[in-house]
Design a protein around this motif. Structure first.
Motif: not given
Lengths: 297, 351
Positions: A49, A99, A101, A112
């Motif tokens: 995401n 950002r 996710e 990440y």
């Protein structure tokens, strides 16, 4: 349509073959793998995401990108192709408030994860941009060697010379510039500059090469040169290319992923990804069919 | 002054004035009004006004008769704009003319090589003041440039949130500091440690530094901002860390602009008089040590020569003019150097 999942390759073929699960194995054709010099790394994105601040730009993206293949990402403007691409080498987070996710695995290693240095990630996953962007203060030679020099790798002059020549040859640029390596890169034409940028990206020998509409600023002949080059580069690298040009995706890629958005303001989703031939001849979803046949978008 | 190149078949007035009609009209008006002024005995200033008015009227009438209303209006506006431009140049030309004509009388080798030790009347020079100006400004520049450039790098590349906003705000405030206040600040600072009455060259440097820093920050910030983001991204994509990207990609690209900005900042403070008057004092002998006692400098030298003339007063006044001329020449050389640097080393930045 978002239930695309990463699959271990064997499971996938037997277990699932519905339109909801379009990720396919790399074709087990021996001819395709025979030309590969060395196996580059694969990328698996899991439940990605991607946000700009509170705005969700790409939703629940799960995809496998196969090594030594060209994966093209198509879709209308603003549907998150480039955003997704930039999240694969942690360039996305450079934007204020942006950002990500989810997980992106480079040969099983999460880029990440907190212990991962984004700088090291980018050394393994190189990138070529839409606009050719050679460094204006540097010569052609310095531009090609920029990745080596700026990272302060201790190399002898002759070693750098060798890498520069190899990279420029690899980018089909050597014959055009070998007599003027010390001239500023801004004197080159747009197509030459873009090939120089490819040479610069490959000089540090990444595993994966991301290309964000690398031909959109170029004329058809320069575009063709870049496409030929991409076809050769896949022997050494895994390539992901974002393009608006569907012919280009059809010509130059092995796999094609189609991104779409419901309406402006909604997050982009990866609708379908499959072998290029299948996407362009017989896609699983009507939505994809409509797009590649030019009925919308 | 050339009219529109596109010929319009429609509309009133089919003819076109000859090329350079504007220049021609200006020339004729200038000659005509010069004759008029000679006959009537008017000053050159009146001649200038007459020329402007004559050419305006002539071109209007001529163009109206031949070309029609639309082009005539274009001519009128062009002439008005050119004349206003010339009007704006009048003070500059007048200033340069006055300084050069008055200053040349004493602008000789003696003036450039001797100081004022033991000189009571004629003779003497400004060597000590010129050296003092160079030293004081050099120290100020050496202190202000790193602070200014680093602050600009912080603001453009790293800063965010409240700290960035407050630094920007205080830079704005610093921009507005009157130069005398900067001088008093330096004076007060040194007086705290060395007692009142202290006079040092370096105090002048501190005062000038306070004036320079915001100018350097502003110009360097501007230059760093025009460096396209695509270059930073290209560097990051090669796996180059941020600090190296700033050092090896962003700074070299902006370097010519930053150097130009620094030159302009130097040119801006080199003529400051008030802060130096209260910090460096004045002295007749050559003092090359900014940490030891009073130090002469050109602005204060000019001020003192003019304000406190001895006998004969002409010698002092002439030295003041020559000092002013020297100062203008230094500033001009700095400006030219800045232009040369930005043209020679400037990188063409595509946006």
């Amino acid at each position: 349509m978002n239930q695309t999942e990463t699959m271990k390759e064997k499971e996938m073929v037997d277990a699932q073959a519905g339109p909801a699960d379009p990720i396919m194995d790399p074709p087990a054709s021996p001819s395709a793998t025979a030309t590969v010099d060395a196996l580059a790394k694969r990328i698996d994105a899991e439940d990605l995401n991607i946000y700009y601040g509170s705005f969700l730009a790409v939703k629940d993206c799960t995809v496998s990108i196969h090594p030594n293949k060209v994966t093209a990402l198509i879709g209308s403007s603003g549907c998150g192709k480039s955003t997704f691409l930039r999240s694969l080498n942690r360039m996305h987070e450079l934007i204020d408030g942006a950002r990500v996710e989810g997980r992106v695995l480079l040969d099983g290693m999460d880029i990440y994860s907190p212990s991962m240095d984004p700088v090291l990630v980018r050394q393994q996953i190189g990138m070529v941009f839409q606009q050719p962007n050679p460094f204006p203060t540097m010569s052609i030679y310095e531009n090609t060697a920029a990745g080596l020099r700026l990272n302060r790798r201790r190399l002898k002059k002759t070693e750098i010379d060798g890498i520069v020549e190899r990279s420029l040859r690899g980018a089909h640029l050597w014959d055009e510039v070998k007599d003027r390596l010390e001239k500023p890169a801004s004197g080159l034409s747009g197509g030459q500059q873009q090939r120089l940028c490819i040479a610069r990206a490959t000089a540090i020998e990444p595993e994966v090469l991301l290309m964000d509409e690398p031909c959109s600023a170029l004329d058809p002949i320069a575009t063709l040169a870049i496409e030929d080059l991409i076809n050769e580069l896949k022997k050494r690298y895994t390539i992901v290319i974002v393009t608006h040009n569907m012919q280009q995706a059809a010509r130059a890629s092995d796999y094609t992923g189609f991104f779409n958005i419901e309406k402006s303001g909604d997050p982009g989703v990866l609708v379908e990804i499959d072998e290029t031939e299948k996407i362009f001849s017989n896609p699983s979803l009507q939505e994809t069919e409509d797009y590649v046949s030019g009925r919308f978008g | 002054m050339a009219g529109s190149a596109v010929s319009m078949p429609l509309g009133e007035g089919s003819g076109v004035l000859p090329r350079r009609a504007g220049l021609l009209v200006f020339g004729i008006s200038a000659v005509a009004s010069a004759l008029l002024c000679l006959v009537l005995g008017f000053s050159p200033f009146v001649w200038l006004i007459f020329t402007g008015l004559f050419s305006l009227v002539t071109i209007t009438v001529w163009s109206l008769a031949v070309e029609g209303r639309r082009r005539a209006l274009d001519r009128v506006m062009t002439v008005v704009i050119v004349e206003i431009f010339v009007l704006a140049l009048v003070p500059l030309i007048s200033l340069v003319y006055t300084v050069v004509s008055e200053g040349l009388a004493r602008f000789d080798v003696q003036f450039l090589t001797e100081d004022m030790r033991g000189v009571v009347g004629e003779g003497g020079g400004a060597f000590h003041a010129a050296m003092g100006t160079f030293i004081i400004t050099a120290f100020a520049t050496v202190a202000a440039v790193p602070v200014g450039v680093l602050a600009a790098i912080y603001l453009v590349e790293y800063g965010k949130g409240r700290l960035k906003r407050s630094i920007t705000f205080f830079v704005d405030v610093m921009m507005g500091i009157p130069s005398i206040v900067a001088g008093l600040f330096a004076f007060a600072l040194f007086a705290l440690f060395f007692g009142p009455g202290i006079r040092l060259g370096i105090m002048g440097s501190v005062a000038l530094m306070v004036l320079m820093i915001p100018i350097v920050i502003r110009s360097a910030e501007e230059m760093l901002r025009v460096v396209p983001n695509s270059l930073r991204e290209a560097s990051y994509a090669l796996g180059v860390p941020k600090w190296l990207t700033v050092l090896r990609v962003v700074l070299p690209t902006a370097l010519a602009g930053i150097v130009t900005g620094v030159m302009l900042a130097v040119a801006r403070v080199i003529g400051e008089t008030a802060p130096l008057l209260v910090t460096t004092g004045s002295i007749d002998t050559t003092n090359l040590d900014p940490f030891d006692g009073r130090m002469a400098n050109l602005p204060v030298y000019v001020y003192e020569q003019y304000k406190f003339p001895g006998v004969p007063p002409e010698a002092f006044i002439e030295r003041a003019w020559a000092g002013a001329l020297l100062l203008i020449l230094i500033v001009m050389v700095l400006f030219l150097a800045a232009r040369l640097i930005s043209r020679r080393y400037g990188v063409e930045i595509r946006r």
